[in-house]
Design an enzyme around this catalytic site. Structure first.
Site, PDB file in Angstrom:
ATOM      1  N   ASP A 182      -3.964 -11.368  10.672  1.00  0.00           N
ATOM      2  CA  ASP A 182      -2.788 -11.441  11.796  1.00  0.00           C
ATOM      3  C   ASP A 182      -2.864 -12.856  12.501  1.00  0.00           C
ATOM      4  O   ASP A 182      -3.934 -13.615  12.538  1.00  0.00           O
ATOM      5  CB  ASP A 182      -3.405 -10.518  12.953  1.00  0.00           C
ATOM      6  CG  ASP A 182      -3.365  -9.222  12.639  1.00  0.00           C
ATOM      7  OD1 ASP A 182      -3.434  -8.661  11.353  1.00  0.00           O
ATOM      8  OD2 ASP A 182      -3.299  -8.057  13.571  1.00  0.00           O
ATOM      9  N   ASP A 203      -0.464  -9.909   7.510  1.00  0.00           N
ATOM     10  CA  ASP A 203      -0.508  -8.827   8.368  1.00  0.00           C
ATOM     11  C   ASP A 203       0.366  -9.150   9.490  1.00  0.00           C
ATOM     12  O   ASP A 203       1.136 -10.085   9.275  1.00  0.00           O
ATOM     13  CB  ASP A 203      -2.099  -8.600   8.935  1.00  0.00           C
ATOM     14  CG  ASP A 203      -2.354  -7.139   9.339  1.00  0.00           C
ATOM     15  OD1 ASP A 203      -1.190  -6.594   9.771  1.00  0.00           O
ATOM     16  OD2 ASP A 203      -3.320  -6.469   9.011  1.00  0.00           O
ATOM     17  N   ASP A 204       0.222  -8.652  10.777  1.00  0.00           N
ATOM     18  CA  ASP A 204       0.915  -8.993  11.593  1.00  0.00           C
ATOM     19  C   ASP A 204       1.294 -10.387  12.061  1.00  0.00           C
ATOM     20  O   ASP A 204       0.333 -11.035  12.014  1.00  0.00           O
ATOM     21  CB  ASP A 204       0.774  -7.922  12.904  1.00  0.00           C
ATOM     22  CG  ASP A 204       0.928  -6.613  12.769  1.00  0.00           C
ATOM     23  OD1 ASP A 204       1.829  -6.139  12.367  1.00  0.00           O
ATOM     24  OD2 ASP A 204      -0.155  -6.030  13.322  1.00  0.00           O
ATOM     25  N   HIS A 225       3.436  -8.707   8.137  1.00  0.00           N
ATOM     26  CA  HIS A 225       3.681  -7.498   8.386  1.00  0.00           C
ATOM     27  C   HIS A 225       4.761  -7.435   9.572  1.00  0.00           C
ATOM     28  O   HIS A 225       5.006  -6.268   9.949  1.00  0.00           O
ATOM     29  CB  HIS A 225       2.549  -6.579   8.554  1.00  0.00           C
ATOM     30  CG  HIS A 225       1.805  -6.423   7.479  1.00  0.00           C
ATOM     31  ND1 HIS A 225       0.532  -5.480   7.515  1.00  0.00           N
ATOM     32  CD2 HIS A 225       1.674  -6.905   6.217  1.00  0.00           C
ATOM     33  CE1 HIS A 225      -0.127  -5.410   6.189  1.00  0.00           C
ATOM     34  NE2 HIS A 225       0.835  -6.295   5.332  1.00  0.00           N
ATOM     35  N   ARG A 258       8.941  -4.324  14.640  1.00  0.00           N
ATOM     36  CA  ARG A 258       8.029  -2.810  14.529  1.00  0.00           C
ATOM     37  C   ARG A 258       7.430  -2.686  15.950  1.00  0.00           C
ATOM     38  O   ARG A 258       6.922  -3.627  16.550  1.00  0.00           O
ATOM     39  CB  ARG A 258       7.105  -3.246  13.618  1.00  0.00           C
ATOM     40  CG  ARG A 258       6.227  -1.980  13.164  1.00  0.00           C
ATOM     41  CD  ARG A 258       5.265  -2.524  12.091  1.00  0.00           C
ATOM     42  NE  ARG A 258       4.628  -1.295  11.617  1.00  0.00           N
ATOM     43  CZ  ARG A 258       3.423  -1.372  10.818  1.00  0.00           C
ATOM     44  NH1 ARG A 258       2.866  -2.703  10.466  1.00  0.00           N
ATOM     45  NH2 ARG A 258       2.955  -0.391  10.283  1.00  0.00           N
ATOM     46  N   LYS A 260       4.438   0.229  16.597  1.00  0.00           N
ATOM     47  CA  LYS A 260       3.507   1.451  16.244  1.00  0.00           C
ATOM     48  C   LYS A 260       2.702   1.858  17.337  1.00  0.00           C
ATOM     49  O   LYS A 260       2.012   1.026  18.179  1.00  0.00           O
ATOM     50  CB  LYS A 260       2.640   0.710  14.872  1.00  0.00           C
ATOM     51  CG  LYS A 260       2.126  -0.485  15.044  1.00  0.00           C
ATOM     52  CD  LYS A 260       1.538  -1.167  14.025  1.00  0.00           C
ATOM     53  CE  LYS A 260       0.956  -2.620  14.026  1.00  0.00           C
ATOM     54  NZ  LYS A 260       0.279  -3.186  13.167  1.00  0.00           N
TER      55      LYS A 260
END
Ligand SMILES: *[C@@H]1O[C@H](CO)[C@@H](O)[C@H](O)[C@H]1NC(C)=O
Ligand SMILES: *[C@@H]1O[C@H](CO)[C@@H](O)[C@H](O)[C@H]1NC(C)=O
Ligand SMILES: *[C@@H]1O[C@H](CO)[C@@H](O)[C@H](O)[C@H]1NC(C)=O
Ligand SMILES: *[C@@H]1O[C@H](CO)[C@@H](O)[C@H](O)[C@H]1NC(C)=O
Ligand SMILES: *[C@@H]1O[C@H](CO)[C@@H](O)[C@H](O)[C@H]1NC(C)=O
Ligand SMILES: *[C@@H]1O[C@H](CO)[C@@H](O)[C@H](O)[C@H]1NC(C)=O
Ligand SMILES: *[C@@H]1O[C@H](CO)[C@@H](O)[C@H](O)[C@H]1NC(C)=O
Ligand SMILES: *[C@@H]1O[C@H](CO)[C@@H](O)[C@H](O)[C@H]1NC(C)=O
Length: 363
Positions: A182, A203-204, A225, A258, A260
């Site tokens: 991340d 990743d993020d 991500h 996104r 989540k």
């Protein structure tokens, strides 16, 4: 050994000596070899602390509790000896401080020493790189982090923080087994601005786990991500409120925009706006909001309602093997989307929970 330069008011350089730090004068101190005592002394006595080319021993956190007004500067290449632990490799706290990197500096985490292609699920324990904890009214600028072993930067329990011109380069992770790298994670913080960051990772790009009054703008995310809120829920503090994300380019990433939320948990995500976001070659989901994170049977729960979710001018492309928009939530309300045009994805996925009368559809 610490090199100190004493200055008098009026700017005359009166003395430059090599000495241990014992002075109570405001001083500029340069540390070139890791030594905990020197760091503790510098923390107490130096208005500017430069860490130049140090190698931090295995399993040691570069830990500085900075006096009000201190400037901390990274110079040269900073490295950490390999050790399997959670870290962090750097942990900084302070009020009205400035944390920066000199033009030539690099925080070279050498994450490839830990990477096993499995990230946090792997047998090798990987440290978080750079944590600011209870940082108040401070700036983090011009920082270069290369190959983080795990998450690069955490902003936690902090208030009034600006992070700008930060470059996270984990490009090597694409071929050498980088995972969960991340860029930024924000936890339990208020009034945080992240701007002009460039993140190349796995990743993020940014993950806002919790926090209020957060701005992310003028940035570039590649390979990861996406720019995410969450995952939210199941921690001590589970509120995300007043987030503005704008002028962002997200390329070659699994997701673009996104949110989540964690299955079976409580909390809230309120008043999140993404504006002027361009997507390019997104692999899986252009825009994705889902309340089933961590659920093994693909069930979304509504304990973390997503309210006032605004999208303005979100455009760009998803690869043919991906989905343009996917919504899978419970308990969502008050969404306003305008000028959303995400195209190219060919896969259709069942959607659920789109707020009534919002005029939004999955495709
Ligand atoms: C960073 O240090 C603070 C103490 O200043 C500590 O409370 C916090 O847990 C540390 N953060 C991490 C991630 O270890
Ligand atoms: C937010 O943080 C910035 C940067 O430290 C500061 O200048 C500003 O006054 C803060 N805003 C509020 C409302 O506290
Ligand atoms: C939502 O957050 C923005 C800042 O991102 C703020 O300007 C706005 O007033 C907030 N809206 C509400 C209804 O609180
Ligand atoms: C969100 O922004 C609105 C409008 O500025 C403000 O009234 C509210 O207090 C903010 N929420 C939080 C949790 O700070
Ligand atoms: C939409 O956002 C892009 C940047 O992502 C910007 O160049 C463009 O001017 C914006 N369009 C409008 C109508 O705001
Ligand atoms: C979005 O882009 C438009 C057109 O360039 C600009 O007018 C607007 O201020 C931008 N929005 C934000 C939040 O920067
Ligand atoms: C929906 O959210 C509210 C809080 O806003 C909560 O009280 C309620 O239990 C949630 N409903 C479901 C079905 O999770
Ligand atoms: C949406 O974007 C595509 C290209 O990605 C373009 O061909 C189409 O005209 C756009 N639609 C609208 C309504 O702007």
């Amino acid at each position: 050994m610490i090199k100190m330069t004493f200055l008098v008011v009026g700017g005359f350089l009166i003395l430059g000596i090599l000495a241990d730090v014992q002075s109570t004068f405001a001083a500029t101190c340069t540390i070139t070899t890791y030594n905990e005592d020197l760091i503790k002394d510098a923390e107490k006595n130096c208005a500017t602390i430069t860490l130049n080319g140090i190698s931090v021993p295995a399993g040691v956190t570069l830990d500085l509790n900075l006096n009000e007004g201190t400037k901390l500067i990274f110079q040269g290449t900073i490295t950490w000896e390999f050790f399997q632990w959670n870290g962090p490799l750097v942990n900084l706290t302070g009020t009205n401080v400035e944390i920066s990197g000199a033009p030539d500096h690099l925080l070279d985490v050498r994450g490839n020493l830990w990477w096993d292609g499995k990230g946090e699920g792997g047998a090798i324990i990987k440290p978080v790189s750079f944590v600011v904890h209870r940082l108040k009214n401070s700036i983090i600028r011009d920082i270069n982090i290369k190959n983080p072993s795990y998450h690069a930067i955490w902003i936690e329990e902090s208030h009034g923080v600006i992070a700008q011109d930060v470059y996270v380069d984990s490009i090597d992770g694409d071929t050498l087994g980088g995972k969960n790298t991340d860029g930024f994670n924000v936890w339990t913080s208020n009034n945080v601005t992240i701007q002009r960051i460039r993140v190349y990772n796995q990743d993020d790009c940014v993950a806002i786990k919790s926090g209020t009054n957060i701005v992310v703008k003028d940035s570039y995310c590649s390979g990861g991500h996406g720019l995410s809120i969450g995952s939210v829920g199941g921690r001590d503090y589970n509120i995300v409120e007043n987030v503005s994300v704008s002028n962002i380019e997200i390329v070659d990433s699994d997701n673009g925009v996104r949110i989540k939320t964690n299955y079976g948990t409580t909390g809230s995500v309120t008043n999140v706006t993404y504006e002027n976001v361009t997507l390019k070659d997104i692999n899986k989901y252009g825009i994705r909001v889902h309340g089933d994170y961590g659920s093994h049977d693909g069930i979304a729960t509504g304990g973390v309602p997503v309210k006032e979710f605004n999208l303005k001018n979100i455009t760009g492309t998803v690869k043919e093997t991906g989905v343009n928009i996917h919504i899978f939530v419970k308990n969502a309300s008050d969404w306003h989307w305008t000028d959303v045009n995400v195209t190219g994805g060919k896969v259709i996925k069942e959607c659920d929970g789109i707020p009534e009368d919002s005029g939004i559809s999955c495709y």
